[in-house]
Design a protein around this motif. Structure first.
Motif, short mmCIF file in Angstrom:
data_model
loop_
_atom_site.label_atom_id
_atom_site.label_comp_id
_atom_site.label_asym_id
_atom_site.label_seq_id
_atom_site.Cartn_x
_atom_site.Cartn_y
_atom_site.Cartn_z
N GLY A 168 0.82 -1.20 0.00
CA GLY A 168 0.00 0.00 0.00
C GLY A 168 0.86 1.25 0.00
N GLU A 196 0.88 3.72 1.89
CA GLU A 196 1.28 4.21 3.21
C GLU A 196 2.72 3.82 3.55
OE1 GLU A 196 -3.09 4.13 3.02
OE2 GLU A 196 -1.53 2.65 2.58
N ARG A 197 3.13 2.63 3.11
CA ARG A 197 4.50 2.19 3.43
C ARG A 197 5.53 3.14 2.82
NH1 ARG A 197 7.85 -3.16 1.43
NH2 ARG A 197 9.76 -2.63 2.53
#
Length: 215
Positions: free
Chosen positions: A166, A168-169
């Motif tokens: 994702g 976000e990483r």
């Protein structure tokens, strides 16, 4: 323009290998190419994929500017420059060198007269006040402050390019790198992002590579 995942991966793994040698050999790594053909071979890419790498770069055009940070009127970009010519590298052929490190290493530095090279710079500023720094040098400086942050950043870029993780990483990895250099960045940038939302707002490149859903 969105770069092909293979191209992003090859650049990231080349930077990782080069960064490792900068640390292992105590090199300055001020202005080396980020990628050369022998380095791609050392990373395990076959001849087809090596040729494909340089063909994709030629299709993209040189120089290729990717806007990393925009806070009008301030802007910084990642610039990819494809060159052909003589290249200095370690005797084993894998790792490119700049002129300063070549001089330091003496006989361990040799030159190949005809080679593809990819240089990567981070540059920008405000009006006539412009700066440009080799991306390998920046990664080396980041590694000195936080080896884990440098490694996680390169890993996250590859995962995001292939869509294996994702967004976000990647954003968290960039924020970790920014925190490691925040004392210097606050002298240069009007806003040093501290949240995912702030980072998405000021980074066109991240929004294209890994858009945050619903934000």
């Amino acid at each position: 323009m969105k770069l092909q995942p293979f191209l992003v991966e090859a650049v990231a793994w080349s930077l990782d290998r080069l960064l490792g040698k900068c640390v292992e050999l105590g090199l300055r790594c001020t202005d080396p190419p980020a990628v050369i053909t022998p380095l791609l071979r050392c990373l395990g890419y076959n001849e087809y994929r090596v040729r494909r790498f340089w063909a994709l770069l030629e299709e993209a055009g040189s120089p290729l500017d990717i806007e990393l940070y925009r806070y009008p009127p301030l802007s910084f970009s990642l610039t990819l420059i494809h060159r052909k010519g003589a290249v200095a590298h370690l005797r084993d052929g894998c790792v490119p060198l700049d002129e300063l490190d070549c001089k330091t290493l003496g006989d361990e530095c040799i030159r190949t007269p005809h080679s593809h090279m990819l240089y990567i710079y981070v540059g920008g500023g405000l009006g006539q006040a412009q700066v440009r720094v080799n991306a390998v040098r920046l990664l080396h400086l980041l590694h000195r402050r936080s080896p884990e942050a440098a490694e996680r950043l390169l890993d996250a870029v590859v995962e995001a390019a292939w869509g294996r993780a994702g967004p976000e990483r990647l954003y968290e990895s960039v924020l970790e790198a920014l925190r490691a250099g925040s004392d210097v960045l606050h002298l240069v940038l009007p806003l040093v992002p501290s949240t995912l939302e702030e980072l998405a707002r000021v980074s066109p490149a991240l929004r294209r590579l890994a858009p945050l859903p619903g934000r």
